[in-house]
Design an enzyme around this catalytic site. Structure first.
Site, short mmCIF file in Angstrom:
data_model
loop_
_atom_site.label_atom_id
_atom_site.label_comp_id
_atom_site.label_asym_id
_atom_site.label_seq_id
_atom_site.Cartn_x
_atom_site.Cartn_y
_atom_site.Cartn_z
N CYS B 50 0.83 -1.21 0.00
CA CYS B 50 0.00 0.00 0.00
C CYS B 50 0.86 1.26 0.00
CB CYS B 50 -0.95 -0.01 1.18
SG CYS B 50 -0.11 -0.20 2.74
N SER B 109 10.48 2.49 5.52
CA SER B 109 9.03 2.45 5.76
C SER B 109 8.54 3.71 6.46
CB SER B 109 8.69 1.24 6.65
OG SER B 109 9.05 0.06 5.98
N LYS B 192 -12.74 7.06 20.75
CA LYS B 192 -11.97 6.31 19.74
C LYS B 192 -10.62 5.83 20.28
CE LYS B 192 -14.06 5.62 15.98
NZ LYS B 192 -14.30 4.19 15.80
#
Lengths: 275, 461
Positions: B50, B109, B192
């Site tokens: 991705c 990354s 959340k």
């Protein structure tokens, strides 16, 4: 210098190297240094075994009766336990602390005491009891040393976490719960060993009717230490105090064990002839 | 020949661009086939995640290879090159190799040191091997890269520490409790952030979750996700004695947990520690609670401080990995240098064996009276002569192949021993044995183009 003494000298150097590599790994992560440190520790253990074999060969009996021998076997136990600990994750600091104790004992032993042969003819009557007393005391001492190292680490990690001082050392230590469990385990092993060793000593006092020795500094401090360790288990069972309090308790008990050992000079107890 | 990587990643292309250049799993085989057919390409691996799409290729010439790869992308994705060229990066040889090593170790990354990419690159390589898109160079390079990736994670602590607030809370909890298997978690306020934190704790084995919220319906909703128990705020405050971890994230204006409540709770907890995580702003938990014995209180700033410290540590570990990469690159070059010598050595050895066999056959024909034992002795001794004669030249050429004059030395060696015809066949055998060593079938490069298997290293690499 005899061959056994040369081996002892060599093991001191190897021990120093092992400690150096462990230090290096603990200061800044270094897997290679840790492996090398463990390698040297294996060599130290091998040299300790060689030393014992040489002494047995030269003296004709297992070397256990002198202070030198007692401390030597103690450091041997510490090295052995450290090698076992290498199989446990996040054990670098435990091994380092254990071996600082082990190395100090090994070096001081060399400086202060000698491995000279002693006459055993006076001891024949209580020979078996004596060996058992020394062996149990030695193993108990080693196990309680491990418990104290874990107690120290518990206090250290607790302090760091409580004060939110997050660093690589904190990351590398086992959790508080695990440290507490190991501390409990080592105390649980060390206390009965030391307890039985003291019971044997008291039995010898009773058998020889040397009642005044019951008030000897060494006997009192060891008795106090054992009382503290037994108290530890009672309090632990009742879950009255946090592990931090229990860690302090462990260290106080260990301090008394050390006082007991150091009080040899002021104690009549180990001027024991067996007559 | 040259190693080249062409790609785009999260740094060079926004998601709206990246999403147009992904390879679906089902199309990968076809893409690899097409990549193999691309002009100048000898070997290829496609890494598509991705965050990045990268084409690793071995090309026979650097000139124009970027153009050919872009043409491949243009055709495959059906997007004009003007739309993606500015997002592409192209690395060659040294840079390409270093890039692959950095990618597989997680240094390239988004979250430095993450481990997922290692598996992704490994899969990409296996897929390319399966499609016979890799050859000698990539079989070695990717295998080495995978090993390095594993070593980087096992020999350094790059991936050990948390780099998000919710994970930092879990990491802290692990320093206190070790495991969460018998631990109860209380959530105050079903926001959340607290949901994310409890999700990690639950995934790490937390045994029971209690969710408290001003509106019970929301508490029930969140509790159902973790097979937990919903309750009201008032009830929750009376349950402090039974829980081990409290995560608070309400929208309350004032403290909902004060020192008095916690002290009462601690009496019921006996000697067990209590871990309080306050991720609310304004804070829900009175900071004075942190002074209570056996209570560990961390707020959002403390957790962010941990994340920052962990990121710093990852950077330190990354520097160690960079050094490992340099050594790996040197190893690969060393291998490349010996690549050309292996077929030559094999050819010489085979020639020796062949001459020996022929001589023995001739000898035994002329001396038929020799018995089996005598034949064995003669065979063994003459074989020993051949081996002794070839050992020194083989050792010398191995040494010389690694020097600047390696190519010249190899050429001379080949000429002196008249191995010109045998080298190509030996190269094929070496290639086959390399593939077998990797546990995969032998790879035949560019069969359609009938190009020779690379045996010598071009001076440019």
């Amino acid at each position: 210098m005899t061959l056994a003494e040369q081996v002892y000298e060599a093991l001191i150097y190897m021990y120093a190297l092992s400690l150096l590599f462990y230090f290096s790994d603990c200061i800044r992560r270094n897997a290679g240094a840790k492996r090398t440190g463990t390698g040297f520790l294996v060599v130290v253990w091998g040299l300790q075994v060689t030393h014992v074999i040489l002494r047995m060969w030269m003296e004709g009996h297992f070397p256990i009766y002198t202070t030198f021998d007692f401390l030597f076997i103690f450091s041997f136990s510490i090295v052995l336990m450290s090698l076992i600990m290498t199989r446990v994750q996040r054990s670098e600091f435990v091994i380092l602390l254990l071996n600082i104790v082990g190395f100090s004992v090994t070096v001081l032993n060399r400086l202060w005491f000698t491995a000279g042969e002693i006459s055993l003819h006076n001891w024949q009557t209580v020979h078996g009891l004596l060996i058992m007393h020394i062996t149990l005391a030695n193993l108990g001492f080693a196990a309680l040393t491990v418990a104290s190292v874990f107690a120290l680490l518990y206090l250290f990690l607790h302090h760091k976490l409580k004060n939110k001082k997050w660093n690589d050392t904190v990351r590398r230590l086992p959790s508080l719960e695990v440290i507490g469990k190991y501390m409990d385990g080592a105390t649980l092993i060390g206390t009965p060993l030391l307890g039985v060793s003291v019971v044997l000593a008291v039995l010898s006092i009773v058998a020889e009717r040397r009642w005044h020795l019951l008030l000897d500094l060494k006997v009192i401090s060891t008795g106090l230490a054992i009382a503290i360790y037994f108290g530890y288990f009672i309090v632990k069972r009742r879950k009255q105090f946090s592990m931090m309090v229990m860690s302090r308790w462990t260290l106080i008990g260990y301090a008394l064990v050390i006082i007991s050992f150091l009080s040899n000079a002021y104690s009549a107890f180990h001027r024991w002839t067996g007559e | 020949m040259h190693i080249v990587v062409v790609g785009l990643n999260y740094r060079t292309a926004p998601v709206e661009v990246r999403e147009r250049f992904t390879f679906a799993e089902k199309d990968l085989s076809e893409a690899l086939q097409q990549l193999k057919l691309t002009k100048s390409v000898l070997e290829g691996v496609i890494v598509a995640t991705c965050n990045r799409t990268e084409l690793y290729v071995v090309v026979d010439r650097l000139h124009m290879c970027g153009y050919f790869i872009r043409t491949f992308m243009e055709q495959w994705f059906n997007v004009p090159r003007e739309e993606f060229t500015q997002h592409l990066y192209i690395y060659e040889d040294d840079q390409a190799m270093r890039h692959l090593f950095r990618v597989i170790c997680g240094l390239d990354s988004m979250v430095i040191g993450e481990t997922q990419i290692l598996g992704q690159v490994k899969q990409a390589f296996f897929k390319a091997q399966e499609e016979r898109a890799t050859g000698t160079w990539f079989n070695k390079l990717f295998k080495q890269a995978v090993t390095l990736g594993k070593r980087a994670h096992s020999e350094t602590s790059i991936g050990e520490s948390a780099v998000s607030v919710s994970y930092a809370a879990v990491e802290l909890g692990k320093r206190i409790f070790g495991m969460f298997t018998d631990k109860k978690v209380l959530i105050l306020g079903a926001g959340k952030m607290s949901e994310l934190t409890v999700k990690h704790l639950y995934a790490n084995g937390a045994s029971e979750v209690i969710v408290a919220n001003r509106t019970l319906a929301r508490a029930e909703e969140l509790a159902s996700k973790f097979r937990g128990t919903p309750c009201t705020m008032e009830q929750a405050l009376t349950r402090l004695g039974e829980v081990d971890i409290v995560i608070s994230s309400t929208g309350a204006e004032r403290y909902i947990l004060d020192a008095g409540i916690v002290r009462e709770g601690m009496k019921r907890r006996q000697s067990r520690p209590l871990f309080l995580i306050d991720i609310a702003v304004p804070r829900d938990i009175d900071p004075a609670i942190g002074e209570i014995s056996n209570v560990f209180l961390y707020d959002i700033d403390d957790l962010e401080g941990i994340v920052e410290s962990n990121l710093e540590m990852r950077k330190v570990e990354a520097a160690k990995i960079e050094r490992m990469i340099e050594l790996e690159m040197e190893d690969y070059y060393q291998w490349l240098r010996t690549l050309g010598v292996r077929p030559v050595i094999r050819a010489l050895q085979e020639k020796g064996v062949s001459i020996h066999e022929e001589t023995m056959d001739s000898l035994f024909n002329k001396l038929p009276e020799l018995d089996e034992h005598q034949r064995k002795v003669i065979r063994r001794l003459t074989k020993s002569i051949v081996n002794q004669m070839t050992t020194d030249p083989i050792n010398r050429i191995k040494e010389m192949a690694g020097t600047k004059q390696g190519d010249e030395a190899l050429r001379m060696f080949t000429q002196i021993f008249a191995l010109e015809d045998a080298v190509d066949m030996a190269a094929e055998k070496v290639n086959q044995s390399d593939a077998t060593a990797l546990g995969k079938p032998a790879v035949h490069l560019n069969e359609n183009r009938q190009e020779p298997v690379p045996a010598y290293i071009p001076a440019g690499v």
